[in-house]
Write an enzyme that holds these catalytic residues in place. Structure first.
Site, short mmCIF file in Angstrom:
data_model
loop_
_atom_site.label_atom_id
_atom_site.label_comp_id
_atom_site.label_asym_id
_atom_site.label_seq_id
_atom_site.Cartn_x
_atom_site.Cartn_y
_atom_site.Cartn_z
N CYS A 111 0.81 -1.22 0.00
CA CYS A 111 0.00 0.00 0.00
C CYS A 111 0.84 1.27 0.00
O CYS A 111 0.31 2.36 -0.22
CB CYS A 111 -0.95 0.00 1.18
SG CYS A 111 -2.11 -1.39 1.17
N HIS A 143 -2.83 6.82 3.06
CA HIS A 143 -3.37 5.53 2.66
C HIS A 143 -4.66 5.28 3.41
O HIS A 143 -4.82 5.71 4.56
CB HIS A 143 -2.35 4.43 2.96
CG HIS A 143 -2.93 3.06 2.79
ND1 HIS A 143 -3.54 2.66 1.62
CD2 HIS A 143 -3.04 2.01 3.66
CE1 HIS A 143 -3.99 1.42 1.76
NE2 HIS A 143 -3.70 1.01 2.99
N ASN A 178 -10.36 -0.15 0.38
CA ASN A 178 -8.90 -0.08 0.41
C ASN A 178 -8.37 -0.39 -0.99
O ASN A 178 -8.46 -1.53 -1.45
CB ASN A 178 -8.36 -1.08 1.43
CG ASN A 178 -6.85 -1.02 1.59
OD1 ASN A 178 -6.13 -0.55 0.71
ND2 ASN A 178 -6.36 -1.51 2.72
#
Length: 368
Positions: free
Chosen positions: A132, A273, A303
């Protein structure tokens, strides 16, 4: 806990050095597939109440790639939008850096697939694998590359994921979180008053098992056993991940502001993030920064892994939150473990026709 994360001192020192010339974002684009998976679909799949999904994650919907869509397809669509935003053709791009956890295949680099789809014949194409954190890792690669090679005038840095192919939809720890989508940025030389301040990056491989896809590589190659055991799906220790996010969040902010020599009061927006909106808001609340500065997209897309930060950046543009000269705080963290941060002074990139690329706009529903 700060000392626990003070790793890679040599690399951190190099990351803090001033970059000349200044490199900034001059184009931005996103792509999300048309199919939608709602929180009601998710609740049914994991056999839990709908309110349980919302209260634990804050995610209302996620996008799902079509059967014929791969990570490179989403990435190329986002890159095309970013090139249109920057007013550039694919031939003017000298470098393509793609961050992803869900590549088209182990080999070749998915960035090479993207290069072919764009017909970016003059570009070097490569992948970065920082989970990520990958987009910010990719920005660092492009920043250093452009500083050392004047022939590369523009780079495209992309975060793209098709997580739906790597989820066990009965697993409550993972299937409720991840979505499919891509976001891309064009990086170019900008005036010295704009662009990225020094980028700080770090890793801690001793905690690599916190989140991983165990099989499909050289340690556990694909076999009937790995397939039966679900080892090709995302596995995550949710509690350990939450602890990590809450511990690292304030350190990322402190390091970014210190590296840039900027006070928190000068920050216009915080682009982090997006593990899920509930965790993100809780971690951010502990920093003491104003709530309205945080950009949240996870409620609409989930996500997006490597795509989360550039997608949130695009959302800030759509919401007209950014003007030339505004300073943004970029915070990355992900599996590996990996993390990083930086301050970005905005150069005025705009998103062309945001409705066409469906930023947060539901289309059709699909069940899990």
């Amino acid at each position: 806990m700060k000392a626990q994360f003070a790793s890679l001192k040599g690399d951190e020192f190099m990351s803090r050095q001033a970059i000349s010339p200044a490199i900034g974002v001059t184009g931005i684009g996103v792509y999300t597939p048309s199919s939608i998976r709602t929180y009601q679909d998710t609740a049914m799949a994991v056999n839990m109440p709908e309110q349980w999904v919302l209260s634990r994650t804050g995610i209302h919907q996620r996008h799902v790639a079509g059967d014929q869509q791969a990570t490179s397809d989403l990435a190329a669509a986002a890159a095309q939008a970013a090139l249109a935003s920057a007013g550039l053709s694919a031939e003017e791009i000298g470098l393509i850096v793609l961050g992803t956890t869900t590549p088209d295949e182990p080999c070749p680099a998915t960035a090479c697939r993207v290069q072919a789809l764009l017909d970016a014949r003059n570009a070097v194409a490569l992948d970065v694998s920082g989970a990520c954190s990958s987009w910010l890792f990719g920005v660092k690669v492009a920043q250093e590359w452009m500083a050392s090679d004047t022939r590369v005038r523009h780079a495209v840095v992309i975060g793209s994921e098709v997580y739906s192919r790597f989820l066990d939809f009965s697993d409550r720890a993972t299937s409720v979180l991840f979505g499919d989508g891509a976001a891309a940025t064009v990086l170019s030389r900008v005036p010295d008053s704009e662009g990225f301040a020094p980028i700080t990056l770090a890793s801690d491989g001793t905690r690599a098992d916190y989140a991983c896809i165990p099989a499909g590589g050289s340690r556990h190659p694909a076999s009937t056993g790995t397939l039966r055991g679900g080892a090709h799906y995302v596995h995550m220790d949710g509690r350990a991940a939450r602890v990590f996010v809450n511990e690292i969040f304030p350190q990322l902010i402190e390091e970014a502001l210190s590296s840039a020599g900027v006070e928190s009061s000068k920050i216009t927006a915080v682009v982090a993030h997006q593990p899920n909106p509930v965790l993100l808001r809780k971690a951010y609340a502990n920093t003491g920064m104003p709530e309205d500065k945080l950009i949240v997209i996870g409620d609409r897309v989930g996500n997006l892994g490597a795509g989360s930060i550039p997608y949130a950046l695009a959302q800030a543009v759509v919401e007209k939150r950014l003007r030339v000269g505004d300073k943004l705080l970029l915070l990355a963290f992900g599996a590996g473990l990996t993390w990083g941060s930086a301050v970005l002074t905005w150069s005025g990139a705009t998103l062309r026709d945001p409705t066409r690329f469906r930023i947060g706009v539901p289309s059709q529903s699909t069940t899990e």
